[in-house]
Scaffold this active site. Structure first.
Site, short mmCIF file in Angstrom:
data_model
loop_
_atom_site.label_atom_id
_atom_site.label_comp_id
_atom_site.label_asym_id
_atom_site.label_seq_id
_atom_site.Cartn_x
_atom_site.Cartn_y
_atom_site.Cartn_z
N THR A 1 9.59 6.11 1.88
CA THR A 1 9.17 5.26 0.57
C THR A 1 10.80 4.92 0.13
O THR A 1 12.12 5.87 1.00
CB THR A 1 9.02 6.43 -1.04
OG1 THR A 1 7.79 6.86 -0.73
CG2 THR A 1 9.22 5.69 -1.96
N GLY B 1 0.72 6.91 -7.12
CA GLY B 1 1.91 8.47 -7.10
C GLY B 1 2.92 7.64 -8.32
O GLY B 1 2.63 6.67 -9.03
N ASP B 2 4.19 8.26 -8.02
CA ASP B 2 4.87 8.50 -9.53
C ASP B 2 5.80 6.99 -8.89
O ASP B 2 6.50 6.30 -10.50
CB ASP B 2 6.05 9.76 -9.38
CG ASP B 2 6.85 9.47 -8.00
OD1 ASP B 2 6.18 9.07 -7.01
OD2 ASP B 2 8.49 9.84 -7.98
N THR C 1 12.26 9.76 -4.84
CA THR C 1 10.93 10.11 -3.71
C THR C 1 10.68 11.44 -3.22
O THR C 1 11.50 12.18 -3.91
CB THR C 1 11.67 9.14 -1.98
OG1 THR C 1 10.93 9.61 -1.53
CG2 THR C 1 12.72 9.85 -2.51
N1 ASP Z 1 6.22 9.37 -4.46
C1 ASP Z 1 5.74 9.11 -3.18
C2 ASP Z 1 4.48 8.61 -3.34
O1 ASP Z 1 3.94 9.82 -3.82
C3 ASP Z 1 5.63 9.49 -1.32
C4 ASP Z 1 7.33 9.53 -1.44
O2 ASP Z 1 8.72 9.10 -2.09
O3 ASP Z 1 7.17 9.97 0.17
O4 ASP Z 1 3.57 8.12 -3.65
#
Ligand code: ASP
Length: 317
Positions: A184, A214-215, A235
């Site tokens: 990300t 996601g977040d 992330t």
């Molecule tokens: N936070 C991101 C999600 O859960 C994934 C990531 O940060 O790699 O979609």
């Protein structure tokens, strides 16, 4: 007047053992390129928001990162991308979730912020708005990435979802780590006018259920900015970052408890998230240009530059 730009390209199990010299050189170049894109805007008096968009677009265009061109595959074998942007000067925000065939989801998030009258658009509604705004589209071929596809093929017949940087499923049962460590992307900036902004863009997790969000695009969880406190981009394992309301929690600790930027980031990432088993990290900046790159994982692709000519890129602890 001074400015600061901080970026990340994902946090997780990023160690010297999984990187060879060629990969290190590729990531180093990619992170410097993103910093250069944002820096050129900030040094000419541009806004933190524009710098964040430029830095993120650079990483979205690079297949090394799990965003835009390098987005991972869902359980249905599609790329569904999430992105958000927030302007700390006026608390304006825009976000998109589950968008497909958009070249730069962060630009679409910005369009939502500036021209939709809404904050958060998802799926077909976001696509329709993208068409209306003339946002650049991308073909499935452009978004296809062999290593992402191979990652997905390994687990597509299971119920596992996989973070880019860690073999894991939502129930906590580990699947073998595939060795692919991409991530990300996010950026936070403080411009010469003393305004701050944050943005995040992601393909999410490999083999995620379709329409899983996601977040990253959720204001307050993966992305938040307020001139009075800080700008944050996260992330990590999104489900835990959502439950911990990570980005806004950092801001709240500063606003209501008077913590410094540094202390607020440390409490959230190294204590609260760890207790939830929430692996990952964040980048943060305040309106004085102080910055933090904080993570509880083995590594985080990250970099920063500022008006004093300082520039750095790092991966490992
Ligand atoms: N936070 C991101 C999600 O859960 C994934 C990531 O940060 O790699 O979609």
């Amino acid at each position: 007047m001074s400015y600061t730009l901080v970026i990340h390209g994902g946090a997780g199990n990023i160690t010297p053992a999984i990187m060879n010299a060629t990969q290190e050189a590729e990531y180093t170049a990619a992170l410097h390129e993103s910093l250069k894109a944002g820096n050129s805007i900030l040094k000419n008096g541009g806004t933190a928001t524009d710098a964040v968009i430029a830095a993120i677009c650079s990483m979205e265009d690079n297949p090394l990162f799990n965003a835009g061109r390098g987005a991972v595959f869902t359980k249905k074998g599609l790329n569904e991308m999430d992105a958000a942007i927030m302007d700390g000067s006026n608390l304006a925000a825009g976000a998109v979730a589950g968008v497909r065939n958009i070249k730069n989801p962060i630009r679409l998030a910005s369009e939502v912020m500036l021209h939709s009258g809404h904050v958060f658009l998802a799926n077909e509604g976001a696509s329709e708005f993208a068409l209306k705004q003339g946002v650049e589209m991308a073909t499935d071929e452009y978004l296809f990435n062999q290593s992402r596809y191979d990652q997905w093929m390994e687990i597509r017949d299971t119920d596992f979802t996989q973070l880019d940087h860690k073999g894991d499923n939502l129930k906590g049962t580990a699947v073998p780590d595939t060795g692919h460590k991409f991530g990300t992307v996010g950026a936070v900036a403080c411009d010469i006018h003393g305004n701050i902004a944050a943005g995040t863009s992601t393909g999410g997790m490999t083999n995620k259920r379709f329409n899983r969000i996601g977040d990253s695009p959720v204001i307050g969880a993966g992305t938040y900015a307020n001139n009075a406190t800080c700008a944050v981009s996260c992330t990590g394992h999104g489900e835990l970052f959502l439950r911990a309301v990570v980005a806004y929690d950092v801001s709240c600790l500063m606003e209501y408890k008077g913590l410094s930027l540094h202390d607020a980031c440390e409490v959230v990432v190294k204590d609260k998230l760890v207790k939830l088993d929430g692996e990952g990290g964040l980048i943060a900046v305040n309106a004085r240009g102080d910055y933090e790159l904080c993570f509880n994982s083995a590594g985080m692709y990250r970099g920063m530059c500022n008006s004093e000519g300082k520039e750095m890129v790092a991966f490992y602890k």
